[in-house]
Design a protein around this motif. Structure first.
Motif: not given
Length: 464
Positions: A134-157
């Protein structure tokens, strides 16, 4: 207890509307959910909020709840995806992803989606893979907010390099000295000198939960100034003492409600009533469940709203854990068992089956957890809600499924709908072994014969 808005963080979080992903990552007690909730309540745009639990590692269940939360604040925005998810012929993850992105892109208006307790998702979960794509093709009008105790395995770099992610971490979430002073000043009727404030800041390391506990304890202490000056170890290691001090200063009726509200993972007014009535007397005053929720919010007793309508709430996880510890010391075992039982009854009656099962297991009542699945699985399967049955079965220890013919049959139906023939074959063997030991009821035997026919068909042994 007076609330101190954390304007610094709210301003930083407002920048989430400029990026597709915001990551709020820190250990327990750093106010992730509280800050995000306060931010969400002051937004003009729709904000969907989904509090995750371990059952949502299933992609079907995750999408079911995610789409429901979005539809609540943006009705009709994701209708095509909801229809696709509910279709008789199951859609694959790629098809669902394309549909969801298309729906959200077509919505065009700004939309924020908060996923709370994101750390409860397994790193290898299909949900993680879905969100990576999803993050590779996320629509510009949608803002995803993750609240977490550890970093998710997303392509953060990669997202950092592209300026596509906003990050709030422990360093930002810690109270600054001026925020600690503002918290104390807003709640105490005396001025603590700079040396004492500095000591408190050093002991707490700016840990918000600890500072709130200290302030609550001081509010209820006979000599609050002496209490604050006498703290001589790291606040994270004196939590029990602080909670005991907080509870000891509250009216008995409020303490009763605190214990009740700590039993379930989340609660609403009606559930509190079911847990023990709607009228507790304290010092001649009557306190209803509605009064308790209002007082808990106004007093900043670590209460977190879970929806925009103010219906569902939960305590901060750490505060709830400490309350439960205190409750085990303060209440008789049969009283605690009764509270669990009432919570299970209410959840089951209102179709919150996963939560009722989890509540049963928390109360060490495995028999009741099994009975809940047995009671609800037949209708769920008949209504083609087998992904939900699968999530219920995943909560049940394997040895309980192995020893229960109804759960084995439910698992067989799930495997059948998933076209998982290997698992179906294993379950069929277990069912046949079970049938050799004791006779099956007529409807159970009919289901066994059906699955035997399915197995024979796919193995090429069916008679024609």
């Amino acid at each position: 207890m007076g609330h101190v808005p954390r304007e610094r963080l709210l301003q930083q979080l407002q920048q989430c509307l400029n990026v597709p992903l915001t990551l709020v990552s820190a250990p327990a007690g750093y106010g992730k959910s509280i800050v995000a909730s306060e931010w969400a309540q002051n937004q003009a745009i729709p904000v969907a909020w989904l509090s995750l639990d371990k059952t949502e590692n299933s992609l079907d269940m995750f999408l079911h709840y995610l789409l429901a939360s979005i539809d609540e604040v943006a009705p009709g925005a994701i209708d095509a995806t909801r229809k696709l998810l509910g279709a008789l012929e199951p859609a694959g993850p790629e098809q669902l992803l394309v549909s969801l992105i298309s729906d959200l892109d077509s919505y065009q208006q700004p939309l924020a989606v908060v996923l709370d307790d994101y750390h409860l998702l397994d790193h290898g979960s299909p949900v993680q893979g879905f969100l990576i794509d999803y993050t590779k093709h996320a629509p510009k009008n949608v803002h995803l907010i993750l609240l977490t105790r550890r970093d998710p395995p997303l392509p953060l770099a990669t997202m950092r390099a592209r300026g596509e992610v906003l990050e709030l971490r422990l360093d930002q979430l810690c109270f600054r000295p001026e925020e600690t002073l503002a918290l104390l000043s807003a709640n105490l009727d005396f001025v603590l000198d700079s040396e004492a404030v500095e000591k408190l800041q050093r002991l707490s390391e700016g840990w918000p939960a600890g500072l709130h506990l200290v302030t609550l304890a001081a509010l209820n202490a006979d000599d609050p100034e002496s209490l604050l000056r006498s703290l001589d170890s790291r606040i994270k290691y004196i939590q029990d003492y602080l909670v005991e001090a907080v509870i000891g200063g509250l009216k008995p009726a409020l303490v009763v409600y605190l214990y009740r509200a700590a039993i379930p993972a989340r609660f609403c007014r009606d559930m509190l009533v079911a847990l023990g009535g709607d009228d507790q007397e304290s010092d001649g005053a009557h306190i209803t469940a509605t009064d308790f929720i209002r007082i808990a919010r106004d007093s900043n007793l670590f209460l977190i709203p879970l929806d925009a309508s103010g219906t569902w709430f939960r305590f901060h996880h750490l505060f709830r854990e400490l309350l439960l510890q205190q409750m085990n010391s303060a209440l008789a075992a049969q009283d605690i068992e009764s509270l669990h039982s009432r919570a299970i009854d209410w959840l089951g009656q209102h179709e919150y089956v996963s939560e009722a099962i989890q509540q049963s297991l928390m109360a060490a009542d495995e028999e009741r957890a099994v009975a809940l699945v047995e009671r609800h699985c037949v209708r769920a399967i008949a209504e083609d809600r087998w992904p939900r049955v699968r999530s219920w079965l995943r909560l049940i220890p394997s040895h309980l499924i192995r020893d229960n013919v109804n759960l084995l049959l439910a698992d067989a139906w799930v495997s059948h709908f998933q076209f998982d023939l290997d698992r179906l074959g294993s379950l069929l063997s277990q069912l046949e072994t079970y049938a050799q030991k004791q006779p099956l009821m007529e409807d159970q035997l009919a289901q066994l014969h059906f699955f035997q026919g399915v197995a024979a068909l796919h193995s090429g042994d069916a008679q024609t």
